[in-house]
Design a protein around this motif. Structure first.
Motif, PDB file in Angstrom:
ATOM      1  N   LEU A 322       0.840  -1.201   0.000  1.00 40.51           N
ATOM      2  CA  LEU A 322       0.000   0.000   0.000  1.00 40.51           C
ATOM      3  C   LEU A 322       0.879   1.256   0.000  1.00 40.51           C
ATOM      4  O   LEU A 322       0.562   2.233  -0.685  1.00 40.51           O
ATOM      5  N   ARG A 323       1.982   1.220   0.732  1.00 43.55           N
ATOM      6  CA  ARG A 323       2.893   2.377   0.730  1.00 43.55           C
ATOM      7  C   ARG A 323       3.540   2.536  -0.636  1.00 43.55           C
ATOM      8  O   ARG A 323       3.637   3.642  -1.160  1.00 43.55           O
ATOM      9  N   ASP A 324       3.958   1.410  -1.222  1.00 42.45           N
ATOM     10  CA  ASP A 324       4.570   1.464  -2.560  1.00 42.45           C
ATOM     11  C   ASP A 324       3.607   2.065  -3.571  1.00 42.45           C
ATOM     12  O   ASP A 324       3.987   2.874  -4.414  1.00 42.45           O
ATOM     13  N   LEU A 325       2.334   1.650  -3.478  1.00 43.33           N
ATOM     14  CA  LEU A 325       1.350   2.142  -4.439  1.00 43.33           C
ATOM     15  C   LEU A 325       1.156   3.653  -4.295  1.00 43.33           C
ATOM     16  O   LEU A 325       0.886   4.341  -5.271  1.00 43.33           O
ATOM     17  N   GLN A 326       1.320   4.157  -3.080  1.00 41.93           N
ATOM     18  CA  GLN A 326       1.175   5.604  -2.879  1.00 41.93           C
ATOM     19  C   GLN A 326       2.323   6.375  -3.500  1.00 41.93           C
ATOM     20  O   GLN A 326       2.157   7.520  -3.910  1.00 41.93           O
ATOM     21  N   THR A 327       3.488   5.730  -3.549  1.00 41.06           N
ATOM     22  CA  THR A 327       4.650   6.483  -4.002  1.00 41.06           C
ATOM     23  C   THR A 327       5.109   6.132  -5.417  1.00 41.06           C
ATOM     24  O   THR A 327       5.947   6.814  -5.981  1.00 41.06           O
ATOM     25  N   LEU A 328       4.535   5.063  -5.999  1.00 36.02           N
ATOM     26  CA  LEU A 328       4.911   4.702  -7.366  1.00 36.02           C
ATOM     27  C   LEU A 328       4.575   5.856  -8.294  1.00 36.02           C
ATOM     28  O   LEU A 328       3.484   6.411  -8.223  1.00 36.02           O
ATOM     29  N   GLU A 329       5.475   6.187  -9.174  1.00 30.57           N
ATOM     30  CA  GLU A 329       5.124   7.171 -10.204  1.00 30.57           C
ATOM     31  C   GLU A 329       4.600   6.394 -11.392  1.00 30.57           C
ATOM     32  O   GLU A 329       5.288   5.571 -11.966  1.00 30.57           O
ATOM     33  N   VAL A 330       3.351   6.656 -11.718  1.00 31.43           N
ATOM     34  CA  VAL A 330       2.755   5.846 -12.781  1.00 31.43           C
ATOM     35  C   VAL A 330       2.203   6.722 -13.888  1.00 31.43           C
ATOM     36  O   VAL A 330       1.880   7.881 -13.692  1.00 31.43           O
ATOM     37  N   CYS A 331       2.114   6.110 -15.041  1.00 37.78           N
ATOM     38  CA  CYS A 331       1.559   6.801 -16.194  1.00 37.78           C
ATOM     39  C   CYS A 331       0.049   6.649 -16.160  1.00 37.78           C
ATOM     40  O   CYS A 331      -0.478   5.778 -15.495  1.00 37.78           O
ATOM     41  N   PRO A 332      -0.674   7.486 -16.917  1.00 31.99           N
ATOM     42  CA  PRO A 332      -2.132   7.380 -16.943  1.00 31.99           C
ATOM     43  C   PRO A 332      -2.596   6.007 -17.428  1.00 31.99           C
ATOM     44  O   PRO A 332      -1.815   5.242 -17.994  1.00 31.99           O
ATOM     45  N   HIS A 333      -3.891   5.765 -17.240  1.00 31.45           N
ATOM     46  CA  HIS A 333      -4.506   4.460 -17.548  1.00 31.45           C
ATOM     47  C   HIS A 333      -4.028   3.861 -18.856  1.00 31.45           C
ATOM     48  O   HIS A 333      -3.979   4.525 -19.863  1.00 31.45           O
ATOM     49  N   GLY A 334      -3.711   2.603 -18.785  1.00 32.58           N
ATOM     50  CA  GLY A 334      -3.522   1.837 -20.005  1.00 32.58           C
ATOM     51  C   GLY A 334      -2.214   2.089 -20.731  1.00 32.58           C
ATOM     52  O   GLY A 334      -1.937   1.488 -21.743  1.00 32.58           O
ATOM     53  N   SER A 335      -1.369   2.994 -20.209  1.00 33.80           N
ATOM     54  CA  SER A 335      -0.169   3.287 -20.967  1.00 33.80           C
ATOM     55  C   SER A 335       0.942   2.299 -20.636  1.00 33.80           C
ATOM     56  O   SER A 335       2.037   2.399 -21.156  1.00 33.80           O
ATOM     57  N   GLY A 336       0.623   1.361 -19.795  1.00 34.38           N
ATOM     58  CA  GLY A 336       1.548   0.242 -19.655  1.00 34.38           C
ATOM     59  C   GLY A 336       2.585   0.395 -18.564  1.00 34.38           C
ATOM     60  O   GLY A 336       2.384  -0.040 -17.446  1.00 34.38           O
ATOM     61  N   GLU A 337       3.621   1.033 -18.841  1.00 36.77           N
ATOM     62  CA  GLU A 337       4.783   0.964 -17.958  1.00 36.77           C
ATOM     63  C   GLU A 337       4.772   2.028 -16.853  1.00 36.77           C
ATOM     64  O   GLU A 337       4.245   3.119 -17.003  1.00 36.77           O
ATOM     65  N   THR A 338       5.348   1.661 -15.780  1.00 37.72           N
ATOM     66  CA  THR A 338       5.587   2.612 -14.704  1.00 37.72           C
ATOM     67  C   THR A 338       6.722   3.523 -15.141  1.00 37.72           C
ATOM     68  O   THR A 338       7.735   3.057 -15.654  1.00 37.72           O
ATOM     69  N   ALA A 339       6.552   4.796 -14.975  1.00 34.71           N
ATOM     70  CA  ALA A 339       7.564   5.717 -15.472  1.00 34.71           C
ATOM     71  C   ALA A 339       8.877   5.550 -14.708  1.00 34.71           C
ATOM     72  O   ALA A 339       9.920   5.262 -15.275  1.00 34.71           O
ATOM     73  N   ARG A 340       8.805   5.695 -13.431  1.00 33.42           N
ATOM     74  CA  ARG A 340      10.029   5.638 -12.646  1.00 33.42           C
ATOM     75  C   ARG A 340       9.594   5.460 -11.198  1.00 33.42           C
ATOM     76  O   ARG A 340       8.583   6.006 -10.780  1.00 33.42           O
ATOM     77  N   ARG A 341      10.366   4.729 -10.478  1.00 29.26           N
ATOM     78  CA  ARG A 341      10.029   4.582  -9.073  1.00 29.26           C
ATOM     79  C   ARG A 341      10.871   5.511  -8.240  1.00 29.26           C
ATOM     80  O   ARG A 341      12.064   5.654  -8.473  1.00 29.26           O
TER      81      ARG A 341
END
Lengths: 356, 263
Positions: A322-341
């Motif tokens: 849950l903490r990781d999910l709060q801090t993950l930098e993610v791209c908008p829906h459906g764009s696939g990859e996580t930008a950077r952690r």
């Protein structure tokens, strides 16, 4: 709600009376762990127990439940329903596990209701036992709106330890159950224990949407054994399988606990499996609890009991996820990859329990 | 019991209890759970139409434990049935429109009741043109041959058959369904396309239809998931906030597209 108090001896006397009229189910120590079991001797009840390894949901939704027996007749079958469960008192249930039953109610009692669960629920009185301390290093009920002294989901709540308990009567059912008890006026709630874990759960549904296609799940899955321990010991997991079992001479249709972490869970007879990867199955565990269930039933399907983290053989820890999910930098829906952690996944890759 | 293909049979069930038989009603596209006692239970789309005293029919391909047991049963055997469950094809909404019905292999099973609903003489003129495209691996694998004549002879109806591999007697098309869609070019104008079949066939067929101008809201299918309870409790068919057994199996591809997961 009124508060009164009862002495330890008064409590044991009352429970003796309860056990004479209903099946009394309470935490006992069995081979080193606590489990809810029918009580034969009142002294067997572990009044100072921490947390049961298997949640008390098993008394409303047993891990193996016979739906009916099947007798083969000449060109016909006779189906017999199981004998109805009599009145039960589930004693000593922790506030988080009681909250979990209220969550299961939303699903099992939604139309069309599950009649076996409904019948057991109606025949069961819940007596809660407030937490005088943090019970598991990983538990975090207050992060989800619960609390160690929450009385909202039980009929009676007992708080305290040692020689006296404060009694909070929460429902009519509870009042009736207490009719034979020697209660004294003037019970006061003991101070609530302070809990060490604060886990950020706000906005988790949206975070899950954003992280849906993240490679985070694959990295988490690299650690996962797929043992389903988390789903079996979760007090809110409710998935099941239905099978026919041959029990010598006749068959029984049995439903038994099943979990989304099994590869066979979604596999179709023709071979197609829409959730074939372990990463997708792990994601389902979190998304179902923090995204889908809230969308459908209005509540998070997690009470923060900490069991999934405590018992995971490879230390996958829901607090960390849950903490990781709060801090993950993610791209908008459906764009696939996580930008950077910003932070490494599973910061405490070693023993997460040590940091609790 | 009727052999439809080498591995698919049509099972006709008559309910033992006349009162239950009388009160049973179902819509096109709903499903039921069929039990072989001692073996288990599985979900199947109902292939028949609701009518007084009509048998309940299921087209079942032999693929797993339960379907194997069903196929081994003799005429007159007793099975169990629970249902009907799920939503349905909104046939009333389709009235006045053209329909394209595309089934691949056993995907024709849920579509058979759609076709039979539309081609009923008393109802036929409520719908526009009907294009039925039925594809299978080989000519022997084409299901519902015994009804082709009835379908093809219905007014404003066209039945197109295709196979992946022909045989010595086959004079028809040998082509993949998406290619046949491209060749026939059904107009998206005032039309609904219903597509059922294996995932790969659906994927490419949808692409072909979209290239012709079909919008996701005009494309309809059934989501096939593992199901155990049929009443939204067992969690098997959970996709997003949906339970396919309660909210499906019929969805538009606009709805399916909003699922976060590919199902």
């Amino acid at each position: 709600m009124t508060a009164q108090r009862i002495t330890r001896q008064g409590l044991l006397d009352w429970l003796n009376g309860v056990a004479a009229k209903a099946t009394l189910i309470a935490p006992v120590r069995v081979e080193g762990i606590y489990l809810f079991r029918p009580i034969v001797k009142i002294e067997d009840i572990a009044l100072d127990y921490s947390q049961s390894t298997v949640p008390p949901k098993e008394w409303l939704f047993p891990r193996s439940d016979t739906l009916f027996t099947i007798e083969r007749l000449d060109r016909a079958y006779e189906l017999k329903p199981p004998a109805a469960a009599g009145p039960r008192v589930l004693f000593g249930i922790r506030p988080c596990d009681a909250r979990a039953l209220a969550i299961l109610d939303r699903l099992f009692l939604a139309e069309p209701a599950d009649n076996l669960y409904e019948e057991r629920r109606q025949n069961t009185v819940l007596v809660g036992l407030a937490c005088a301390r943090q019970q598991l290093p990983e538990c975090f009920c207050t992060s989800l709106g619960g609390g160690p002294q929450e009385a909202a989901n039980v009929d009676v709540l007992l708080a305290g330890a040692g020689e006296a308990y404060t009694v909070t009567v929460a429902t009519e059912k509870g009042q009736q159950l207490l009719s034979g008890a020697t209660l004294r006026d003037g019970g006061e709630m003991p101070p609530a224990p302070s809990l060490s874990n604060q886990v950020p759960t706000a906005g988790m549904a949206e975070r899950l949407r954003l992280a849906f296609n993240s490679s985070y799940w694959q990295r988490l899955a690299d650690r996962c054994l797929g043992c389903k321990m988390c789903t079996y010991l979760c007090p809110t997991c409710h998935c099941f399988d239905i099978r026919d079992c041959d029990v010598g001479g006749h068959a029984e249709r049995v439903r038994c606990w099943d979990g989304c972490q099994s590869a066979l869970f979604t596999k179709l007879a023709g071979g197609h499996n829409p959730r074939a990867s372990k990463a997708a199955r792990l994601r389902q565990f979190y998304a179902h609890k923090y995204l889908y269930f809230p969308e459908r039933f209005g509540v998070t399907q997690c009470v923060g009991c900490g069991r999934c983290a405590h018992f995971c053989p490879v230390n996958i820890d829901i607090r960390e996820t849950l903490r990781d999910l709060q801090t993950l930098e993610v791209c908008p829906h459906g764009s696939g990859e996580t930008a950077r952690r910003r932070e490494p996944v599973g910061a405490a890759f070693g023993d997460s329990r040590a940091s609790a | 019991m009727l052999d439809l293909t080498p591995d698919m049979k049509l099972f006709s069930l008559r309910l033992q209890d006349p009162a239950v038989a009388e009160s049973l009603h179902y819509e096109v596209g709903q499903f039921a759970l069929v039990s072989v006692f001692g073996v288990g239970e599985a979900a199947f789309d109902i292939s028949s139409l609701d009518a007084p005293r009509a048998a309940l029919e299921f087209a079942v391909r032999r693929v797993g434990t339960l379907t194997e047991a069903l196929h081994e049963m003799e005429e007159g055997s007793v099975v169990g049935v629970r249902g009907p469950f799920g939503n349905c094809f909104p046939m009333a909404e389709y009235e006045g429109r053209n329909l394209v019905v595309i089934g691949g292999g056993s995907g024709m099973a849920p579509l058979r009741s759609v076709v039979n609903y539309v081609v009923q003489p008393a109802r036929r003129e409520r719908f526009g043109q009907l294009l039925i495209l039925n594809g299978a691996r080989t000519p022997a694998d084409l299901a519902f041959k015994h009804e082709f004549e009835k379908w093809a002879s219905s007014p404003q109806t066209c039945l197109e058959l295709t196979v992946d591999r022909g045989d010595d007697d086959w004079r028809g098309r040998v082509a993949l369904i998406p290619d046949v869609v491209r060749e026939l070019k059904p107009s998206p104008l005032d039309c609904v396309a219903i597509v059922c079949g294996p995932p790969i066939m659906i994927k490419f067929t949808l692409k072909a239809l979209k290239d012709l101008g079909f919008a996701d809201s005009q494309l309809v299918g059934t989501v096939e998931t593992k199901m155990k309870c049929g009443i939204g409790k067992c969690g098997r068919c959970n996709v997003g906030d949906k339970y396919v057994c309660l909210d499906g199996p019929v969805f538009t591809f606009a709805e399916i597209g909003r699922f976060l997961e590919e199902f």
